[in-house]
Motif scaffolding. Sequence first.
Motif, PDB file in Angstrom:
ATOM      1  N   VAL A   5       0.841  -1.208   0.000  1.00 53.11           N
ATOM      2  CA  VAL A   5       0.000   0.000   0.000  1.00 53.11           C
ATOM      3  C   VAL A   5       0.870   1.249   0.000  1.00 53.11           C
ATOM      4  CG1 VAL A   5      -1.670   1.321   1.361  1.00 53.11           C
ATOM      5  CG2 VAL A   5      -1.932  -1.149   1.128  1.00 53.11           C
ATOM      6  N   TYR A   6       1.897   1.255   0.837  1.00 53.85           N
ATOM      7  CA  TYR A   6       2.821   2.390   0.921  1.00 53.85           C
ATOM      8  C   TYR A   6       3.518   2.626  -0.422  1.00 53.85           C
ATOM      9  CZ  TYR A   6       7.107   4.855   2.330  1.00 53.85           C
ATOM     10  OH  TYR A   6       8.151   5.728   2.420  1.00 53.85           O
ATOM     11  N   THR A   7       3.961   1.540  -1.047  1.00 52.56           N
ATOM     12  CA  THR A   7       4.628   1.661  -2.345  1.00 52.56           C
ATOM     13  C   THR A   7       3.668   2.175  -3.406  1.00 52.56           C
ATOM     14  OG1 THR A   7       6.074  -0.195  -1.733  1.00 52.56           O
ATOM     15  CG2 THR A   7       5.999   0.404  -4.060  1.00 52.56           C
ATOM     16  N   TYR A  66      12.190  -2.115   2.145  1.00 55.37           N
ATOM     17  CA  TYR A  66      11.578  -0.891   2.663  1.00 55.37           C
ATOM     18  C   TYR A  66      12.554   0.281   2.591  1.00 55.37           C
ATOM     19  CZ  TYR A  66      10.040   2.496   6.141  1.00 55.37           C
ATOM     20  OH  TYR A  66       9.700   3.657   6.783  1.00 55.37           O
ATOM     21  N   GLU A  67      13.826   0.051   2.925  1.00 50.06           N
ATOM     22  CA  GLU A  67      14.795   1.146   2.865  1.00 50.06           C
ATOM     23  C   GLU A  67      14.989   1.624   1.431  1.00 50.06           C
ATOM     24  OE1 GLU A  67      18.880   2.538   4.953  1.00 50.06           O
ATOM     25  OE2 GLU A  67      18.716   0.408   4.477  1.00 50.06           O
ATOM     26  N   LEU A  68      14.983   0.706   0.477  1.00 48.51           N
ATOM     27  CA  LEU A  68      15.105   1.106  -0.923  1.00 48.51           C
ATOM     28  C   LEU A  68      13.884   1.900  -1.378  1.00 48.51           C
ATOM     29  CD1 LEU A  68      16.583  -2.154  -2.510  1.00 48.51           C
ATOM     30  CD2 LEU A  68      17.768  -0.006  -2.085  1.00 48.51           C
ATOM     31  N   VAL A  69      12.708   1.459  -0.982  1.00 42.47           N
ATOM     32  CA  VAL A  69      11.492   2.198  -1.340  1.00 42.47           C
ATOM     33  C   VAL A  69      11.517   3.575  -0.700  1.00 42.47           C
ATOM     34  CG1 VAL A  69       8.976   2.221  -1.136  1.00 42.47           C
ATOM     35  CG2 VAL A  69      10.150   0.097  -1.686  1.00 42.47           C
ATOM     36  N   LEU A  70      11.968   3.656   0.547  1.00 43.97           N
ATOM     37  CA  LEU A  70      12.068   4.940   1.237  1.00 43.97           C
ATOM     38  C   LEU A  70      13.003   5.898   0.499  1.00 43.97           C
ATOM     39  CD1 LEU A  70      11.436   6.623   3.815  1.00 43.97           C
ATOM     40  CD2 LEU A  70      13.439   5.560   4.860  1.00 43.97           C
ATOM     41  N   ALA A  71      14.069   5.364  -0.091  1.00 44.43           N
ATOM     42  CA  ALA A  71      15.056   6.210  -0.771  1.00 44.43           C
ATOM     43  C   ALA A  71      14.491   6.906  -1.993  1.00 44.43           C
ATOM     44  CB  ALA A  71      16.274   5.368  -1.170  1.00 44.43           C
ATOM     45  N   LYS A  93      17.211   3.720  -8.505  1.00 42.93           N
ATOM     46  CA  LYS A  93      16.564   3.256  -7.273  1.00 42.93           C
ATOM     47  C   LYS A  93      15.419   2.296  -7.588  1.00 42.93           C
ATOM     48  CE  LYS A  93      17.524   7.655  -5.015  1.00 42.93           C
ATOM     49  NZ  LYS A  93      16.924   8.941  -4.645  1.00 42.93           N
ATOM     50  N   ILE A  94      14.644   2.630  -8.613  1.00 46.84           N
ATOM     51  CA  ILE A  94      13.530   1.748  -8.977  1.00 46.84           C
ATOM     52  C   ILE A  94      14.060   0.392  -9.440  1.00 46.84           C
ATOM     53  CG2 ILE A  94      11.654   1.412 -10.636  1.00 46.84           C
ATOM     54  CD1 ILE A  94      11.104   4.403 -10.447  1.00 46.84           C
ATOM     55  N   GLY A  95      15.163   0.421 -10.181  1.00 51.57           N
ATOM     56  CA  GLY A  95      15.790  -0.840 -10.572  1.00 51.57           C
ATOM     57  C   GLY A  95      16.222  -1.650  -9.367  1.00 51.57           C
ATOM     58  N   ALA A  96      16.780  -0.961  -8.354  1.00 53.90           N
ATOM     59  CA  ALA A  96      17.186  -1.662  -7.131  1.00 53.90           C
ATOM     60  C   ALA A  96      15.974  -2.223  -6.385  1.00 53.90           C
ATOM     61  CB  ALA A  96      17.967  -0.703  -6.229  1.00 53.90           C
ATOM     62  N   VAL A  97      14.869  -1.484  -6.395  1.00 56.21           N
ATOM     63  CA  VAL A  97      13.644  -1.965  -5.747  1.00 56.21           C
ATOM     64  C   VAL A  97      13.147  -3.238  -6.430  1.00 56.21           C
ATOM     65  CG1 VAL A  97      11.185  -1.452  -5.446  1.00 56.21           C
ATOM     66  CG2 VAL A  97      12.905   0.260  -4.829  1.00 56.21           C
ATOM     67  N   ILE A  98      13.143  -3.229  -7.755  1.00 56.17           N
ATOM     68  CA  ILE A  98      12.682  -4.405  -8.508  1.00 56.17           C
ATOM     69  C   ILE A  98      13.578  -5.611  -8.228  1.00 56.17           C
ATOM     70  CG2 ILE A  98      12.380  -5.336 -10.840  1.00 56.17           C
ATOM     71  CD1 ILE A  98      11.556  -2.476 -11.686  1.00 56.17           C
ATOM     72  N   ALA A  99      14.887  -5.366  -8.176  1.00 59.58           N
ATOM     73  CA  ALA A  99      15.805  -6.464  -7.871  1.00 59.58           C
ATOM     74  C   ALA A  99      15.583  -6.999  -6.452  1.00 59.58           C
ATOM     75  CB  ALA A  99      17.249  -5.982  -8.031  1.00 59.58           C
ATOM     76  N   ALA A 115      19.113   7.217   0.481  1.00 58.72           N
ATOM     77  CA  ALA A 115      19.636   7.452  -0.865  1.00 58.72           C
ATOM     78  C   ALA A 115      21.155   7.571  -0.855  1.00 58.72           C
ATOM     79  CB  ALA A 115      19.008   8.715  -1.454  1.00 58.72           C
ATOM     80  N   LEU A 116      21.714   8.188   0.187  1.00 58.15           N
ATOM     81  CA  LEU A 116      23.170   8.286   0.296  1.00 58.15           C
ATOM     82  C   LEU A 116      23.798   6.904   0.430  1.00 58.15           C
ATOM     83  CD1 LEU A 116      23.570  11.353   2.697  1.00 58.15           C
ATOM     84  CD2 LEU A 116      24.457  11.193   0.359  1.00 58.15           C
TER      85      LEU A 116
END
Length: 707
Positions: A180-182, A243-248, A333-339, A620-621
Amino acid sequence: MHYALAPRTFLFSHYFYTGLRIATGIIGLTLATYAVADLPSAVAVAMGALCTSLMDMPSPLRHKFNEMLAGVLFCSAVALLVSLSSQVGWLLYTVIVLVAFLSSMMVVYGRKAMPLQFAALFVMLLSSEAPSTPGQALHHGALFFAGGAGYMAYAMFVVWRMQRRLKQQVLAEALYELAVYTNLKAGCYDMATSLPRQMEKLVREQSVLAERQQASRDLILRGKPTPEEAILVQVHYAMFDLYELVLATDTDYGVLRRHFAGGPILPLLGDLIGKAARDIEAVAYAMTRDQPSRSTVDYREHLDALDAVLRQLPPGDGEDADAQAALRATASKIGAVIAMIARLHAASRASHGARPTLPHADLTPFLTQQRYSIGLLLANLRWSSPIFRFALRVAMAISVGLVSSRWLPYTSHGYWTALTIAVILKPSFSLTRQRRADRLVGTLVGCMLTAAILHVVHTPALLLGVLFVATVAASTFLSIKYRYTAVAASVQALLLIGLTVPHGGSGIGERLLDTLLGTLIATFFSYVLPNWEYQNLPRLVEAVLDANRKYFDAAADLLLERGADDVEYRICRKRVMDSLATLGAALGRMLDEPAAKQRAPAELNRFTVQNYLLLAHVAALRLLLQRYPDNLPSREVGAALERSFAEVKSGLGAAPAAAPALAPGETTWIAQWPGWALLQRRLRLLEADAAQVAQSAAAIAAALGRK
């Protein structure tokens, strides 16, 4: 809509499992007792089981044992004490006032104590309805205790046998909330959606997500997992990494909207995030069914289209260059989320293995600690304590309800009026207001439904079936849709409570009037000795700032590789999330209070959003440094991070610290590192958002000071 209310997930949620378990235990104990004893004895046992079932919530086994044992002992003592006092009018009212006050003081121990408070009030009111001799009181108290102890033994055994299934369901709920958050993030790329409004929705969902993630931690990380539970631990850790990747991805919505509005880029990004949300939901869906998950989402077409757009971007400078850098960073970042979602799927299919955590890591700071100290209770016996004033409010309201019900022109059921007050009156005005509406609507619908059932159904076996369904529904919807619980509880009570008191089996219309009277009294007393949310805001805002300062210390240690692992960073991040969730919940409650009692809502919204952005910048950093590890100029990057973090912490109220300086000429070559420009941009944004946090905090302090 809550995931457990959706037709395809309802029957697999832990809410339904809990409702089914509770109904089976209560009805089963009642029938077993009725088979060997008379109906009043069976009803007394049922009351003990029903009150104990209110403490039957998803918890670690040790916590559940302590909670249910407290419910059995405390409620049994209340039932015995009230029954023994029932023949002396002034003594009975004195005991009722004292029990109402002391049980409401239990709320000082947190949310899990609220069912105990209501259970004590419930059994107190039922036990006060009919006078009892000492022998009858002892007999009733013993039966009540037997029902409570029997239900406790039954529930502990069932939960112990199905412990892995419960952990699956709670973890699946956390994954659903992450989906839901994503999905809300996808709306941030929609130009038709107001970005500030969407960010406020994200902040509110963050609070819900933090609560679900904590429930997952408490069940999955406590104790040593069995080989069958190792998969759940792996999925749990993968969920938090995701979650941390989505947050970034929270950091660049504004610049992307300004520079790429009207083109194909924003819809592509929104579609990708939406697909990622559905992919996360697929993991949760499979987990609720105890199945390994596999992705059915195909990202290739959208990723290829995004890659083509990125290749066609013309060279830019100034703001255009910043916008293109933000776009490339977002795509990465989106690529990292998908991975990471693929890793989440893989974790659900992994063979039984070792727990994926650091050796000797102390997980205690991540877990909810159960402490019931008498000192905490005594410390709140003061006029300035909101819990003390709440307890006084409940005691006075119930006393007024019992007295006023005797003035009605018909034979009133005083316990029903008082029970309505107990249901409605809560520590916060916001929750009281919501419960008031739910109780009124639920009682009206429940009484009409019961009247129709009794008109059509006369067979005891069928009525028992209706009672079973009502008991399932009352427990299932308690924490997700209380209005449904109010309907089911009215049906349940009208079918069952009439057996408890001789004159209680009829008079549905009278019960509606009793409910209305209780609602009016509860509404009046919600303004008596109130605790308005704005009174707690200075403390909550300072708690967020303090947690953030400690978080930036831990983030500096992590990014500068001064620690052996990231455990302290995760602990500090959790504390920031917890403090923001607490502030966000207080803000939401304040907005339900009278307008005259609201303080700085816009500033508080801005403060909360900007603090989440600080977390997103740090995430993100971390991702940036992981993406460009080759030829990393560690000393120069470290100096840049320390200078920036020192400025951020100074803005958050920390004492200024001397930042390291570089000798002239030392930075001439680091531009060759491909992450340097991105790092500089990210630090500028971090400092700008930290400055906005400081401005918002000052505006909140000024607004509260003026009032």
